[in-house]
Design a protein around this motif. Structure first.
Motif, mmCIF file in Angstrom:
data_model
loop_
_atom_site.group_PDB
_atom_site.id
_atom_site.type_symbol
_atom_site.label_atom_id
_atom_site.label_comp_id
_atom_site.label_asym_id
_atom_site.label_seq_id
_atom_site.Cartn_x
_atom_site.Cartn_y
_atom_site.Cartn_z
ATOM 1 N N TYR A 8 0.814 -1.217 0.000
ATOM 2 C CA TYR A 8 0.000 0.000 0.000
ATOM 3 C C TYR A 8 0.852 1.274 0.000
ATOM 4 N N HIS A 9 2.151 1.111 -0.076
ATOM 5 C CA HIS A 9 3.070 2.244 0.039
ATOM 6 C C HIS A 9 2.776 3.355 -0.970
ATOM 7 N N ARG A 10 2.557 3.001 -2.211
ATOM 8 C CA ARG A 10 2.307 4.022 -3.237
ATOM 9 C C ARG A 10 1.037 4.806 -2.938
ATOM 10 N N ARG A 11 -0.010 4.130 -2.494
ATOM 11 C CA ARG A 11 -1.261 4.832 -2.132
ATOM 12 C C ARG A 11 -1.017 5.781 -0.969
ATOM 13 N N ILE A 12 -0.242 5.328 0.005
ATOM 14 C CA ILE A 12 0.065 6.161 1.163
ATOM 15 C C ILE A 12 0.837 7.399 0.713
ATOM 16 N N GLU A 13 1.857 7.209 -0.124
ATOM 17 C CA GLU A 13 2.631 8.342 -0.641
ATOM 18 C C GLU A 13 1.744 9.323 -1.393
ATOM 19 N N SER A 14 0.819 8.806 -2.173
ATOM 20 C CA SER A 14 -0.073 9.653 -2.950
ATOM 21 C C SER A 14 -0.945 10.524 -2.043
ATOM 22 N N ARG A 20 0.179 17.468 1.395
ATOM 23 C CA ARG A 20 1.210 18.514 1.442
ATOM 24 C C ARG A 20 0.924 19.622 0.430
ATOM 25 N N ALA A 21 0.449 19.259 -0.739
ATOM 26 C CA ALA A 21 0.089 20.262 -1.745
ATOM 27 C C ALA A 21 -1.124 21.069 -1.287
ATOM 28 N N ASP A 22 -2.135 20.383 -0.731
ATOM 29 C CA ASP A 22 -3.323 21.091 -0.237
ATOM 30 C C ASP A 22 -2.966 22.017 0.916
ATOM 31 N N TYR A 41 -12.121 18.501 1.768
ATOM 32 C CA TYR A 41 -10.978 17.928 2.478
ATOM 33 C C TYR A 41 -11.325 16.553 3.060
ATOM 34 N N CYS A 42 -12.562 16.379 3.454
ATOM 35 C CA CYS A 42 -12.990 15.057 3.944
ATOM 36 C C CYS A 42 -12.974 14.033 2.814
ATOM 37 N N ARG A 43 -13.619 14.377 1.709
ATOM 38 C CA ARG A 43 -13.738 13.439 0.585
ATOM 39 C C ARG A 43 -12.403 13.145 -0.077
ATOM 40 N N GLU A 44 -11.578 14.172 -0.244
ATOM 41 C CA GLU A 44 -10.337 14.015 -0.992
ATOM 42 C C GLU A 44 -9.116 13.722 -0.127
ATOM 43 N N GLY A 45 -9.249 13.850 1.188
ATOM 44 C CA GLY A 45 -8.106 13.669 2.066
ATOM 45 C C GLY A 45 -8.338 12.694 3.209
ATOM 46 N N VAL A 46 -9.264 13.043 4.098
ATOM 47 C CA VAL A 46 -9.538 12.167 5.245
ATOM 48 C C VAL A 46 -9.979 10.794 4.754
ATOM 49 N N THR A 66 4.806 -0.330 7.673
ATOM 50 C CA THR A 66 6.033 0.042 8.371
ATOM 51 C C THR A 66 5.724 1.226 9.292
ATOM 52 N N GLU A 67 6.645 1.487 10.192
ATOM 53 C CA GLU A 67 6.481 2.645 11.073
ATOM 54 C C GLU A 67 6.395 3.922 10.238
ATOM 55 N N ARG A 68 7.203 4.002 9.193
ATOM 56 C CA ARG A 68 7.187 5.169 8.300
ATOM 57 C C ARG A 68 5.833 5.324 7.615
ATOM 58 N N GLU A 69 5.251 4.213 7.163
ATOM 59 C CA GLU A 69 3.941 4.283 6.522
ATOM 60 C C GLU A 69 2.872 4.778 7.504
ATOM 61 N N PHE A 70 2.912 4.273 8.735
ATOM 62 C CA PHE A 70 1.971 4.765 9.748
ATOM 63 C C PHE A 70 2.193 6.252 10.009
ATOM 64 N N ASP A 71 3.451 6.678 10.070
ATOM 65 C CA ASP A 71 3.752 8.093 10.285
ATOM 66 C C ASP A 71 3.182 8.951 9.154
ATOM 67 N N LEU A 72 3.317 8.484 7.921
ATOM 68 C CA LEU A 72 2.794 9.225 6.774
ATOM 69 C C LEU A 72 1.271 9.293 6.807
ATOM 70 N N LEU A 73 0.622 8.176 7.119
ATOM 71 C CA LEU A 73 -0.844 8.176 7.227
ATOM 72 C C LEU A 73 -1.293 9.105 8.344
ATOM 73 N N HIS A 74 -0.572 9.093 9.454
ATOM 74 C CA HIS A 74 -0.888 9.951 10.591
ATOM 75 C C HIS A 74 -0.762 11.420 10.183
ATOM 76 N N GLU A 75 0.310 11.751 9.473
ATOM 77 C CA GLU A 75 0.500 13.119 8.996
ATOM 78 C C GLU A 75 -0.661 13.568 8.106
ATOM 79 N N ALA A 76 -1.013 12.735 7.136
ATOM 80 C CA ALA A 76 -2.075 13.108 6.202
ATOM 81 C C ALA A 76 -3.431 13.202 6.902
#
Length: 131
Positions: A8-14, A20-22, A41-46, A66-76
């Motif tokens: 799921y890494h690519r989806r998480i990065e996306s 970050r752009a928003d 923001y709910c529909r397109e982000g959350v 991975t811990e990094r993937e969880f961190d990225l999901l948490h950030e978004a």
């Protein structure tokens, strides 16, 4: 050692790249609330951030983020919740887990309700007896 990541890494990065752009493009509303922008923001982000987790848990029990993937999901997730609240003129720094948001989404089936519950925005009115 190469960093191992989930399928799921690519989806998480996306999701994170879009957040970050928003965030960079965000302009606070001059006359809040901006409910339509908040729902966007709910529909397109959350929603997409939470659905990565839901899809991984529902469809692939062996997936391990991975811990990094969880961190990225948490950030978004939390970033989008902050943008959602800012559309109502509320500054907040939520610290919600993706699992908590996913459980709420599965209970409510409505990403707007998830954001409202997690941020307390907009403030609920009424007696609150509606069980």
């Amino acid at each position: 050692m190469a960093d191992q990541h989930s399928s799921y890494h690519r989806r998480i990065e996306s999701v994170v790249e879009r957040y970050r752009a928003d965030r960079a493009a965000f302009e606070p509303p001059t006359d809040p609330p901006a409910a339509d922008a908040a729902m966007e923001y709910c529909r397109e982000g959350v929603g997409p951030a939470v659905m990565v987790y839901v899809d991984a848990r529902a469809g692939d029990e062996d997936v391990r983020f991975t811990e990094r993937e969880f961190d990225l999901l948490h950030e978004a997730l939390n970033g989008y919740l902050s943008l959602y609240a800012a559309c109502y003129g509320v500054e907040t720094a939520p610290d919600t887990t993706v699992r908590e948001a996913a459980e709420l989404l599965l209970d409510t089936h409505n990403v707007g309700d998830v954001a409202a519950v997690l941020t307390g925005v907009p403030e609920r009115t009424g007696s609150g007896d509606g069980e």
